[in-house]
Design a protein around this motif. Sequence first.
Motif, PDB file in Angstrom:
ATOM      1  N   GLY A 129       0.779  -1.231   0.000  1.00 36.95           N
ATOM      2  CA  GLY A 129       0.000   0.000   0.000  1.00 36.95           C
ATOM      3  C   GLY A 129       0.804   1.272   0.000  1.00 36.95           C
ATOM      4  O   GLY A 129       0.276   2.324   0.382  1.00 36.95           O
ATOM      5  N   ASP A 130       2.067   1.223  -0.464  1.00 38.25           N
ATOM      6  CA  ASP A 130       2.867   2.448  -0.471  1.00 38.25           C
ATOM      7  C   ASP A 130       2.753   3.210  -1.782  1.00 38.25           C
ATOM      8  O   ASP A 130       3.405   4.247  -1.959  1.00 38.25           O
ATOM      9  CB  ASP A 130       4.339   2.130  -0.177  1.00 38.25           C
ATOM     10  CG  ASP A 130       5.007   1.305  -1.277  1.00 38.25           C
ATOM     11  OD1 ASP A 130       4.319   0.892  -2.237  1.00 38.25           O
ATOM     12  OD2 ASP A 130       6.223   1.061  -1.168  1.00 38.25           O
ATOM     13  N   GLY A 131       1.930   2.713  -2.707  1.00 40.61           N
ATOM     14  CA  GLY A 131       1.726   3.403  -3.965  1.00 40.61           C
ATOM     15  C   GLY A 131       2.781   3.134  -5.020  1.00 40.61           C
ATOM     16  O   GLY A 131       2.736   3.720  -6.104  1.00 40.61           O
ATOM     17  N   GLY A 137       8.260  -5.003  -0.072  1.00 38.48           N
ATOM     18  CA  GLY A 137       6.958  -5.245   0.541  1.00 38.48           C
ATOM     19  C   GLY A 137       5.887  -5.678  -0.439  1.00 38.48           C
ATOM     20  O   GLY A 137       4.774  -6.013  -0.027  1.00 38.48           O
ATOM     21  N   ASP A 138       6.207  -5.678  -1.722  1.00 41.30           N
ATOM     22  CA  ASP A 138       5.248  -6.113  -2.733  1.00 41.30           C
ATOM     23  C   ASP A 138       5.417  -7.581  -3.094  1.00 41.30           C
ATOM     24  O   ASP A 138       4.687  -8.111  -3.927  1.00 41.30           O
ATOM     25  CB  ASP A 138       5.393  -5.259  -3.995  1.00 41.30           C
ATOM     26  CG  ASP A 138       5.083  -3.795  -3.733  1.00 41.30           C
ATOM     27  OD1 ASP A 138       4.204  -3.524  -2.886  1.00 41.30           O
ATOM     28  OD2 ASP A 138       5.730  -2.918  -4.344  1.00 41.30           O
ATOM     29  N   SER A 139       6.393  -8.240  -2.497  1.00 42.36           N
ATOM     30  CA  SER A 139       6.542  -9.681  -2.654  1.00 42.36           C
ATOM     31  C   SER A 139       5.552 -10.398  -1.738  1.00 42.36           C
ATOM     32  O   SER A 139       4.996  -9.798  -0.809  1.00 42.36           O
ATOM     33  CB  SER A 139       7.968 -10.104  -2.310  1.00 42.36           C
ATOM     34  OG  SER A 139       8.905  -9.477  -3.156  1.00 42.36           O
ATOM     35  N   PRO A 188     -10.985  -3.083   1.630  1.00 43.48           N
ATOM     36  CA  PRO A 188      -9.821  -3.968   1.756  1.00 43.48           C
ATOM     37  C   PRO A 188      -8.504  -3.210   1.572  1.00 43.48           C
ATOM     38  O   PRO A 188      -8.386  -2.364   0.691  1.00 43.48           O
ATOM     39  CB  PRO A 188     -10.029  -4.987   0.631  1.00 43.48           C
ATOM     40  CG  PRO A 188     -11.495  -4.962   0.366  1.00 43.48           C
ATOM     41  CD  PRO A 188     -11.930  -3.552   0.586  1.00 43.48           C
ATOM     42  N   PHE A 189      -7.533  -3.522   2.430  1.00 43.35           N
ATOM     43  CA  PHE A 189      -6.202  -2.933   2.332  1.00 43.35           C
ATOM     44  C   PHE A 189      -5.247  -3.956   1.708  1.00 43.35           C
ATOM     45  O   PHE A 189      -5.235  -5.118   2.118  1.00 43.35           O
ATOM     46  CB  PHE A 189      -5.685  -2.529   3.706  1.00 43.35           C
ATOM     47  CG  PHE A 189      -4.284  -1.962   3.675  1.00 43.35           C
ATOM     48  CD1 PHE A 189      -4.085  -0.596   3.583  1.00 43.35           C
ATOM     49  CD2 PHE A 189      -3.158  -2.785   3.725  1.00 43.35           C
ATOM     50  CE1 PHE A 189      -2.795  -0.060   3.542  1.00 43.35           C
ATOM     51  CE2 PHE A 189      -1.883  -2.256   3.674  1.00 43.35           C
ATOM     52  CZ  PHE A 189      -1.700  -0.893   3.578  1.00 43.35           C
ATOM     53  N   ASP A 231       4.104  -1.498  10.081  1.00 45.90           N
ATOM     54  CA  ASP A 231       2.931  -1.250   9.251  1.00 45.90           C
ATOM     55  C   ASP A 231       2.244   0.031   9.719  1.00 45.90           C
ATOM     56  O   ASP A 231       2.813   0.795  10.505  1.00 45.90           O
ATOM     57  CB  ASP A 231       1.973  -2.451   9.260  1.00 45.90           C
ATOM     58  CG  ASP A 231       1.641  -2.931  10.674  1.00 45.90           C
ATOM     59  OD1 ASP A 231       1.811  -2.132  11.632  1.00 45.90           O
ATOM     60  OD2 ASP A 231       1.214  -4.082  10.828  1.00 45.90           O
ATOM     61  N   GLY A 232       1.055   0.278   9.242  1.00 42.66           N
ATOM     62  CA  GLY A 232       0.330   1.496   9.587  1.00 42.66           C
ATOM     63  C   GLY A 232      -0.897   1.211  10.416  1.00 42.66           C
ATOM     64  O   GLY A 232      -0.994   0.176  11.096  1.00 42.66           O
ATOM     65  N   VAL A 233      -1.875   2.117  10.323  1.00 40.46           N
ATOM     66  CA  VAL A 233      -3.085   1.977  11.124  1.00 40.46           C
ATOM     67  C   VAL A 233      -3.884   0.741  10.734  1.00 40.46           C
ATOM     68  O   VAL A 233      -4.713   0.254  11.514  1.00 40.46           O
ATOM     69  CB  VAL A 233      -3.968   3.233  11.005  1.00 40.46           C
ATOM     70  CG1 VAL A 233      -3.267   4.429  11.613  1.00 40.46           C
ATOM     71  CG2 VAL A 233      -4.342   3.507   9.542  1.00 40.46           C
TER      72      VAL A 233
END
Length: 369
Positions: A129-131, A137-139, A188-189, A231-233
């Motif tokens: 989700g970092d755009g 993190g996309d693996s 969905p995230f 991670d984030g929220v």
Amino acid sequence: MPRAIWRYLSISPYRFVLFCVLFALLPPPLWAQAETLRIATFNTELSRKGPGLLLRDIERGEDAQIAAVIAVITNVQPDILLLQGIDWDHGNLALKALERQLAQEGAPYPHLFAGQPNAGLATGLDLDGDGHLGGPGDSQGYGDYTGRGGMAVLSRYPLLVDELVDLSPLVWRDIPGASLPRHPDGSPFPSPQAQVVQRLSSTAHWVLPVALTNGDRLTLLCFQATPPLFDGVEDRNALRNADEIRLWQVFLDGQLPAELASPPTQNYVLAGGANLDPDTGQGRRKSIARLLQDPRLQDPRPQSPQAGTQTVDWGQGRRMRVDYLLPSQDWQIAASGVAWPDSATSPAAIASRHRLVWLDIILDETAGR
């Protein structure tokens, strides 16, 4: 020895000799008859910054960390050893090179297994989700190249690889009761498309049978979960970590797809890294607490004199229990422990922030199995 016996023995040297002969003819105590099997799990943190570098470092024979890992293993001498944090490559060249070094130091492991982990397995989607696309993190599991930080099993007993059940490809959203990350608006995230392909296992989940003596077998349940941090929220990593741990109970409950093999009901050991302490630290600690309390498992609570049940030292006094060996209830436990260093220069301190955890189970039927 009671005084009466000494008085009896002092009467005659012949009686002393007779006593010694009779004592030698007595059967040994039950524990001395028992054959034990030592199982260990060790997050070696041997991952390198690029593919092929671990093989290079092992073959050069000059790397202090690799030498320390070998020293820890050869000192403990496990019969079956699960390693985490070791880079995977096609042909398992690094693993075979490590085994050759271990054999030279008196710890041969003729049976090896390592499958491609989800770590570093590219997806072509934005999974974190970092755009951006193409980041570690996309693996499927965090990693910037294929096979970074995988797992391996080394064994002195034959590994029944043809019967391996690999749970690693299971998609997270398909796991019964999955807790998926969401945006604050409930969507969905990071996206519905990402959740269609996102696997649960950040590294791997294996169900690997091992052939023991006299036709018996042990089933090794192997895994390494993601840290519940970074991670984030949306709490993506913490949710994933909790479900990676819970997957074993889902599997043992028989709730996974029918095409998978039936779960074992006896003679199994759950081994690996949960990256979660039941009592301290971030993450959803109830997930590991529930696993430790599962009535199908027993927790021998391996310990060291230096740090109790703790298995990792993150530095600055941050010690936790995050690495586990949980045998099924039918096993009888002879001993267990954690290979904690005595000093900052001990091999266990140089090898990894994690410590090797070991467990001796009793195989001999006369010992109560």
